[in-house]
Design an enzyme around this catalytic site. Structure first.
Site, PDB file in Angstrom:
ATOM      1  N   ASP A  35     -21.382   0.104  -3.525  1.00 26.22           N
ATOM      2  CA  ASP A  35     -22.677  -0.558  -3.335  1.00 26.22           C
ATOM      3  C   ASP A  35     -23.438  -0.713  -4.651  1.00 26.22           C
ATOM      4  O   ASP A  35     -24.658  -0.544  -4.697  1.00 26.22           O
ATOM      5  CB  ASP A  35     -23.533   0.207  -2.314  1.00 26.22           C
ATOM      6  CG  ASP A  35     -24.607  -0.677  -1.685  1.00 26.22           C
ATOM      7  OD1 ASP A  35     -24.497  -1.917  -1.796  1.00 26.22           O
ATOM      8  OD2 ASP A  35     -25.564  -0.135  -1.103  1.00 26.22           O
ATOM      9  N   SER A  68     -34.117  -0.381  -1.786  1.00 22.66           N
ATOM     10  CA  SER A  68     -32.708  -0.468  -2.159  1.00 22.66           C
ATOM     11  C   SER A  68     -32.535  -0.974  -3.586  1.00 22.66           C
ATOM     12  O   SER A  68     -33.078  -2.018  -3.953  1.00 22.66           O
ATOM     13  CB  SER A  68     -31.957  -1.420  -1.220  1.00 22.66           C
ATOM     14  OG  SER A  68     -31.691  -0.816   0.002  1.00 22.66           O
ATOM     15  N   HIS A 116     -25.519  -4.643  -1.697  1.00 22.49           N
ATOM     16  CA  HIS A 116     -25.982  -5.272  -0.455  1.00 22.49           C
ATOM     17  C   HIS A 116     -27.276  -6.047  -0.650  1.00 22.49           C
ATOM     18  O   HIS A 116     -27.647  -6.851   0.205  1.00 22.49           O
ATOM     19  CB  HIS A 116     -26.114  -4.235   0.668  1.00 22.49           C
ATOM     20  CG  HIS A 116     -27.305  -3.327   0.576  1.00 22.49           C
ATOM     21  ND1 HIS A 116     -27.207  -2.024   0.151  1.00 22.49           N
ATOM     22  CD2 HIS A 116     -28.605  -3.529   0.857  1.00 22.49           C
ATOM     23  CE1 HIS A 116     -28.402  -1.457   0.194  1.00 22.49           C
ATOM     24  NE2 HIS A 116     -29.280  -2.354   0.615  1.00 22.49           N
TER      25      HIS A 116
END
Length: 372
Positions: free
Chosen positions: A140, A217, A110
Site C-alpha cells: 500500500d 491515509s 489506495h
C-alpha cells in the site's frame, strides 16, 4: 488434499488465491465522508518532556514537519458497461508527505489507485498536478511526483527503534479538515497483516491510538522530534484508538524501488499458513478425519497450497509444519512471511518441515507474486 477448516484465528496468505481483507478494516481514505465524529479520551500531555526545553514538543514537531504534509485529491471515471458514452466519476481525498524538495511525495497506493487525475495541494495553498511514478498494492505504498523545487521536506526517522509507549503524532486531512494534528502513543509494533485483518498485505504494522480518520491515509506518523516513523494507512471500523501505519523503513524501501523501476517484485510461495497452536493441531486432525497428524508443538502449519505454485511444485502439503527457512528457525506465520520477502525470486530456498512425524528438507524456488 482439500480440507474445509474452521479455524478460529486469521491465517496469513502468500497466494492471491487466498486474498480477502475483512470488511471491517477499511483504508481510511475510503470510509464515508459523513462518518460521525466521536470524541476520544486522550491522556493529558505533559507540558514538557524531561530534558526538553520546548514548552510544547507536539507543536514544535508539527511546526518542523507540517509544511511538508500535503492533501491529495484523486478522481477516476467508472466506465459504463453499456455502449453509452461517459461514466460515473469517483473522487477521493487522502494525505501525503514530501520526502524530497524536488517534489517526490509518499502516500498510500489506495489513495491514487487507478486515478485518472491526481491533484496535490500544499499547506500554503499551492496546487500541482501529480504524476504517479509507481504503486505497490501489497504494501500500500505509492510515489507521486510534482513539478516544483525548493519544497519543504520531512525528516525520516528509524522505525526499527520504536518502542510501545512512545509518543505518536499524526498529521493529515481527515474528513476534509486540512492540516489536522492528533496525538497519542505507539500502542504496538510488528502487527502482522493477519492480526490487522488484511492478509493480502506484506507489512508488519505500527499500531497507534493517535486519532486517524478518513482522509488521513498516506499522511505521516511522527515521533516527538517531528521525524516521520510511519505512514498512516488503516483503521478498524467501529473501534476507537486502533489505527495502523506502515513503518517508514519499509515504506522507504518500497519507494526506492518504485522510483528506480516503477514497480516492486515480491517473492511468492503459494501457501496459506498459520501459527501452530494446540487447538489448531486438534482441528487439523478432526477436520481431516485423522489423515493429517501434526506432531510438533510449535512452528507454522500449512493449511492450503495454491495449484501450480512454487509450493505445489516443491511438493509441500497441507499439514506440513515449517520449522526452519534457510537454516533459521521460524515460530510464527509473520516469521515465514518475512523470510520469504527477504528471499530472491528464482533462487532455491531450503525449508525444513515436519510431516507426520518425519523431518524433511524441501528446496523451493520463489516465483514473482502474481499480479492478476
Amino acid at each position: 488434499m482439500s480440507l474445509n477448516f474452521s479455524l478460529n484465528k486469521s491465517v496469513t496468505y502468500l497466494s492471491l488465491l487466498f486474498v480477502g481483507a475483512t470488511a471491517s478494516l477499511l483504508g481510511t481514505q475510503l470510509l464515508p465522508t459523513n462518518a460521525v465524529l466521536v470524541q476520544q479520551q486522550v491522556a493529558q500531555l505533559p507540558s514538557a518532556l524531561p530534558g526538553n526545553t520546548d514548552s510544547n514538543f507536539i507543536a514544535a514537531a508539527v511546526e518542523r514537519t507540517g509544511p511538508a504534509v500535503v492533501r491529495i485529491d484523486s478522481s477516476r471515471t467508472m466506465r459504463n458497461r453499456s455502449a453509452r458514452p461517459g461514466g460515473r466519476v469517483v473522487q477521493g481525498t487522502g494525505s501525503g508527505f514530501i520526502i524530497q524538495s524536488d517534489g517526490l511525495i509518499l502516500t498510500n497506493a489506495h489513495v491514487v489507485n487507478r486515478a485518472d487525475t491526481v491533484t496535490v495541494t500544499l499547506r500554503d495553498g499551492r496546487n500541482f498536478t501529480g504524476k504517479v511514478l509507481g504503486q505497490d498494492q501489497l504494501t500500500d505504498v505509492a510515489v507521486v511526483k510534482i513539478q516544483a523545487n525548493n519544497l519543504p521536506a520531512v525528516n525520516l526517522g528509524n522505525s526499527e527503534q520504536l518502542r510501545p509507549g512512545e509518543w505518536a503524532i499524526a498529521i493529515g486531512n481527515p474528513l476534509g479538515l486540512d492540516n489536522t494534528v492528533t496525538a497519542g502513543i505507539i500502542s504496538a509494533t510488528g502487527r502482522s497483516s493477519s492480526d490487522v485483518g488484511v492478509p493480502d498485505k506484506r507489512i508488519g504494522f505500527i499500531q497507534t491510538d493517535a486519532a486517524i480518520n478518513p482522509g488521513n491515509s498516506g499522511g505521516p506518523l511522527l515521533n516527538q522530534q517531528g521525524q516521520v516513523i510511519g505512514m498512516n494507512t488503516a483503521i478498524i471500523g467501529g473501534a476507537q484508538g486502533l489505527g495502523f501505519a506502515i513503518p517508514i523503513n519499509r515504506a522507504q524501501q518500497i519507494a526506492n524501488q518504485l522510483i528506480a523501476e516503477g514497480r516492486v517484485t515480491h517473492p511468492y510461495l503459494g501457501v496459506q499458513m498459520t501459527t501452530l497452536t494446540p487447538d489448531l493441531r486438534e482441528t487439523l486432525s478432526r477436520d481431516s478425519n485423522g489423515r493429517v497428524q501434526v506432531q510438533p508443538n510449535q512452528g507454522v502449519v500449512i493449511v492450503g497450497v495454491a495449484q501450480n505454485s512454487p509450493a505445489a511444485r516443491a511438493g509441500l502439503r497441507t499439514g506440513d509444519v515449517i520449522q526452519q527457512i534457510n537454516g533459521q528457525a521460524v515460530k510464527t506465520a509473520a516469521d515465514v512471511q518475512q523470510a520469504v520477502e527477504n528471499s530472491r525470486i528464482g533462487v532455491s530456498l531450503p525449508l525444513q518441515v515436519s510431516r507426520n512425524g518425519s523431518n524433511l528438507t524441501v528446496s523451493i524456488s520463489p516465483a514473482e507474486f502474481p499480479t492478476s
